[in-house]
Design a protein around this motif. Structure first.
Motif, PDB file in Angstrom:
ATOM      1  N   LEU A   1       0.824  -1.202   0.000  1.00 49.84           N
ATOM      2  CA  LEU A   1       0.000   0.000   0.000  1.00 49.84           C
ATOM      3  C   LEU A   1       0.862   1.257   0.000  1.00 49.84           C
ATOM      4  O   LEU A   1       0.644   2.173  -0.809  1.00 49.84           O
ATOM      5  CB  LEU A   1      -0.918  -0.013   1.224  1.00 49.84           C
ATOM      6  N   TRP A   2       1.869   1.303   0.866  1.00 49.75           N
ATOM      7  CA  TRP A   2       2.726   2.482   0.925  1.00 49.75           C
ATOM      8  C   TRP A   2       3.573   2.632  -0.335  1.00 49.75           C
ATOM      9  O   TRP A   2       3.776   3.747  -0.827  1.00 49.75           O
ATOM     10  CB  TRP A   2       3.619   2.423   2.158  1.00 49.75           C
ATOM     11  N   TRP A   3       4.074   1.527  -0.874  1.00 59.18           N
ATOM     12  CA  TRP A   3       4.803   1.605  -2.140  1.00 59.18           C
ATOM     13  C   TRP A   3       3.880   2.072  -3.264  1.00 59.18           C
ATOM     14  O   TRP A   3       4.292   2.821  -4.156  1.00 59.18           O
ATOM     15  CB  TRP A   3       5.411   0.251  -2.483  1.00 59.18           C
ATOM     16  N   GLY A   4       2.628   1.646  -3.219  1.00 60.73           N
ATOM     17  CA  GLY A   4       1.668   2.076  -4.235  1.00 60.73           C
ATOM     18  C   GLY A   4       1.368   3.560  -4.147  1.00 60.73           C
ATOM     19  O   GLY A   4       1.224   4.240  -5.164  1.00 60.73           O
ATOM     20  N   VAL A   5       1.266   4.086  -2.917  1.00 60.24           N
ATOM     21  CA  VAL A   5       1.062   5.528  -2.753  1.00 60.24           C
ATOM     22  C   VAL A   5       2.261   6.293  -3.307  1.00 60.24           C
ATOM     23  O   VAL A   5       2.103   7.326  -3.980  1.00 60.24           O
ATOM     24  CB  VAL A   5       0.820   5.873  -1.261  1.00 60.24           C
ATOM     25  N   ALA A   6       3.465   5.781  -3.033  1.00 59.35           N
ATOM     26  CA  ALA A   6       4.674   6.435  -3.559  1.00 59.35           C
ATOM     27  C   ALA A   6       4.690   6.398  -5.085  1.00 59.35           C
ATOM     28  O   ALA A   6       5.020   7.406  -5.740  1.00 59.35           O
ATOM     29  CB  ALA A   6       5.915   5.745  -2.998  1.00 59.35           C
ATOM     30  N   PHE A   7       4.318   5.258  -5.666  1.00 63.47           N
ATOM     31  CA  PHE A   7       4.269   5.143  -7.127  1.00 63.47           C
ATOM     32  C   PHE A   7       3.238   6.116  -7.705  1.00 63.47           C
ATOM     33  O   PHE A   7       3.500   6.781  -8.722  1.00 63.47           O
ATOM     34  CB  PHE A   7       3.915   3.705  -7.511  1.00 63.47           C
ATOM     35  N   SER A   8       2.075   6.202  -7.072  1.00 63.98           N
ATOM     36  CA  SER A   8       1.036   7.125  -7.538  1.00 63.98           C
ATOM     37  C   SER A   8       1.524   8.565  -7.507  1.00 63.98           C
ATOM     38  O   SER A   8       1.248   9.357  -8.418  1.00 63.98           O
ATOM     39  CB  SER A   8      -0.218   6.980  -6.656  1.00 63.98           C
ATOM     40  N   THR A   9       2.263   8.903  -6.467  1.00 61.10           N
ATOM     41  CA  THR A   9       2.819  10.255  -6.354  1.00 61.10           C
ATOM     42  C   THR A   9       3.827  10.522  -7.453  1.00 61.10           C
ATOM     43  O   THR A   9       3.830  11.602  -8.076  1.00 61.10           O
ATOM     44  CB  THR A   9       3.485  10.434  -4.975  1.00 61.10           C
ATOM     45  N   LEU A  10       4.686   9.541  -7.724  1.00 62.60           N
ATOM     46  CA  LEU A  10       5.719   9.722  -8.749  1.00 62.60           C
ATOM     47  C   LEU A  10       5.114   9.871 -10.142  1.00 62.60           C
ATOM     48  O   LEU A  10       5.542  10.726 -10.925  1.00 62.60           O
ATOM     49  CB  LEU A  10       6.688   8.541  -8.719  1.00 62.60           C
ATOM     50  N   VAL A  11       4.126   9.043 -10.468  1.00 56.59           N
ATOM     51  CA  VAL A  11       3.531   9.127 -11.810  1.00 56.59           C
ATOM     52  C   VAL A  11       2.752  10.430 -11.953  1.00 56.59           C
ATOM     53  O   VAL A  11       2.780  11.061 -13.024  1.00 56.59           O
ATOM     54  CB  VAL A  11       2.628   7.909 -12.084  1.00 56.59           C
ATOM     55  N   THR A  12       2.071  10.858 -10.895  1.00 59.37           N
ATOM     56  CA  THR A  12       1.394  12.161 -10.939  1.00 59.37           C
ATOM     57  C   THR A  12       2.421  13.278 -11.126  1.00 59.37           C
ATOM     58  O   THR A  12       2.187  14.231 -11.888  1.00 59.37           O
ATOM     59  CB  THR A  12       0.590  12.401  -9.652  1.00 59.37           C
ATOM     60  N   GLY A  13       3.569  13.158 -10.459  1.00 58.67           N
ATOM     61  CA  GLY A  13       4.651  14.126 -10.665  1.00 58.67           C
ATOM     62  C   GLY A  13       5.162  14.115 -12.086  1.00 58.67           C
ATOM     63  O   GLY A  13       5.504  15.165 -12.645  1.00 58.67           O
ATOM     64  N   LEU A  14       5.211  12.928 -12.704  1.00 60.32           N
ATOM     65  CA  LEU A  14       5.638  12.826 -14.102  1.00 60.32           C
ATOM     66  C   LEU A  14       4.659  13.561 -15.017  1.00 60.32           C
ATOM     67  O   LEU A  14       5.082  14.261 -15.953  1.00 60.32           O
ATOM     68  CB  LEU A  14       5.734  11.347 -14.497  1.00 60.32           C
ATOM     69  N   ILE A  15       3.364  13.408 -14.762  1.00 60.01           N
ATOM     70  CA  ILE A  15       2.362  14.132 -15.554  1.00 60.01           C
ATOM     71  C   ILE A  15       2.592  15.637 -15.436  1.00 60.01           C
ATOM     72  O   ILE A  15       2.513  16.379 -16.418  1.00 60.01           O
ATOM     73  CB  ILE A  15       0.939  13.754 -15.088  1.00 60.01           C
ATOM     74  N   TRP A  16       2.885  16.083 -14.225  1.00 57.46           N
ATOM     75  CA  TRP A  16       3.135  17.516 -13.994  1.00 57.46           C
ATOM     76  C   TRP A  16       4.400  17.980 -14.720  1.00 57.46           C
ATOM     77  O   TRP A  16       4.410  19.036 -15.363  1.00 57.46           O
ATOM     78  CB  TRP A  16       3.255  17.769 -12.500  1.00 57.46           C
ATOM     79  N   LEU A  17       5.476  17.190 -14.659  1.00 51.94           N
ATOM     80  CA  LEU A  17       6.735  17.580 -15.293  1.00 51.94           C
ATOM     81  C   LEU A  17       6.606  17.680 -16.809  1.00 51.94           C
ATOM     82  O   LEU A  17       7.220  18.538 -17.442  1.00 51.94           O
ATOM     83  CB  LEU A  17       7.833  16.571 -14.934  1.00 51.94           C
ATOM     84  N   LEU A  18       5.805  16.783 -17.398  1.00 56.32           N
ATOM     85  CA  LEU A  18       5.657  16.753 -18.855  1.00 56.32           C
ATOM     86  C   LEU A  18       4.515  17.636 -19.352  1.00 56.32           C
ATOM     87  O   LEU A  18       4.316  17.765 -20.555  1.00 56.32           O
ATOM     88  CB  LEU A  18       5.415  15.315 -19.321  1.00 56.32           C
TER      89      LEU A  18
END
Length: 342
Positions: A23-40
């Motif tokens: 669950l915690w790794w999934g939250v971290a992954f969700s944060t990273l991919v959302t950050g990727l959307i923001w960066l691009l």
């Protein structure tokens, strides 16, 4: 109606990775991919779009879609949805016990949702369009509303519907929703996910982060993390934050309807599943009333009916959907061939 599935021993040992850690790794992954959307996101700002046509118009779609741009969203959406449905089907056939670890189908679900979660970002940057090009904006909104209402039905026995008191819903209806909700929830979340292109407006970023978390929750079925009441409450609470923030960003002045509407459901229903002391519940209610008083003393008491609109809609839908499900179960029993005894 068939009785709820009883767990039986799983044929394969669960993964040594705990569902809580996943669950915690999934939250971290969700944060990273959302950050990727923001960066691009800046790259997508150059895509030409048509002028906004009002509430029924979805702004983020290509003016001249092609067969290829349409297929780029519909094909992965269908593959994504069918893959998760197949895993749910396999899991229900196995009837595994809820475990602190991960079952093999959980690992597959996490991998599939993670893969398509990143693929959609790539698809947006190559073809832009999501499903919104071909379906109504209200279909996406409606699917999420029904999902939230089904959660209220499913949790009726555990936390009640009105200040901890259960609504008079048929046990058969609640059992049916608890048994089959995974199929609808998976469709609603995945459909909404592919409805929007992965653009980087504040509203989209919040929505994608929330959708990633919902897919994470859906990946952890038949684990203890899936039932964690604080985690599931957080997912419901995020609806309040997302709806309010998006309304504020739109600048249409109706944010109190979303803020106090969803907060009203929290006070009436959702907080009663957390095991809070009575004094804590009354304190939350007092804060809610103080917030309403503060906002509407300036906004005007003629508009205070805004705070009950969303709760009324949701609770009416609870009984309407429960009635429709009950009718469907009755029809199914009538159509079922009588058993031959002898």
């Amino acid at each position: 109606m068939q009785q709820p599935l009883r767990p039986r021993a799983h044929s394969q040992a669960p993964s040594p990775l705990g569902s809580g850690a996943a669950l915690w790794w999934g939250v971290a992954f969700s944060t990273l991919v959302t950050g990727l959307i923001w960066l691009l996101g800046e790259r997508l700002e150059r895509v030409p779009l048509l002028p906004d046509r009002g509430a029924a118009w979805y702004y983020w779609q290509l003016p001249d879609p092609t067969l290829l741009t349409r297929l780029s969203a519909w094909v992965p959406y269908l593959l994504h949805n069918l893959a998760i449905w197949y895993l749910i089907y396999l899991a229900q056939k196995q009837r595994p016990a809820y475990t602190a670890g991960l079952h093999p189908f959980n690992v597959w679900a996490l991998a599939i949702n993670g893969f398509f979660g990143v693929l959609h970002v790539l698809q947006t940057h190559l073809f832009y369009d999501g499903l919104a090009q071909d379906v109504s904006i209200f279909s996406s909104q409606g699917s999420v509303i029904v999902l939230l209402v089904l959660v209220l039905i499913m949790e009726n026995r555990r936390r009640g519907m009105f200040w901890g008191k259960p609504a008079p819903l048929s046990r058969q209806v609640v059992d049916f929703v608890r048994r089959y909700h995974g199929y609808f929830f998976a469709w609603a979340v995945i459909y909404t996910f592919w409805f929007h292109p992965a653009v980087a407006t504040a509203g989209h970023l919040l929505g994608f982060f929330y959708t990633y978390l919902l897919m994470l929750q859906g990946s952890l079925f038949f684990t203890r993390a899936h039932l964690n009441r604080y985690w599931t409450f957080s997912l419901e609470f995020l609806v309040l934050l997302h709806g309010t923030i998006v309304a504020v960003l739109q600048g249409n002045g109706i944010w109190p309807m979303f803020a106090f509407g969803f907060a009203g459901i929290l006070v009436i229903t959702q907080m009663h599943g957390l095991g809070l002391k009575n004094w804590a519940k009354w304190a939350i209610l007092a804060l809610y009333c103080a917030g309403v008083t503060y906002v509407y003393s300036d906004r005007g008491w003629a508009k205070v009916n805004e705070v009950i609109r969303i709760p009324i809609i949701d609770y009416v839908l609870v009984f309407l959907l429960a009635g429709l499900i009950s009718l469907g179960l009755w029809v199914a029993r009538r159509l079922r061939p009588a058993r031959v005894t002898g």
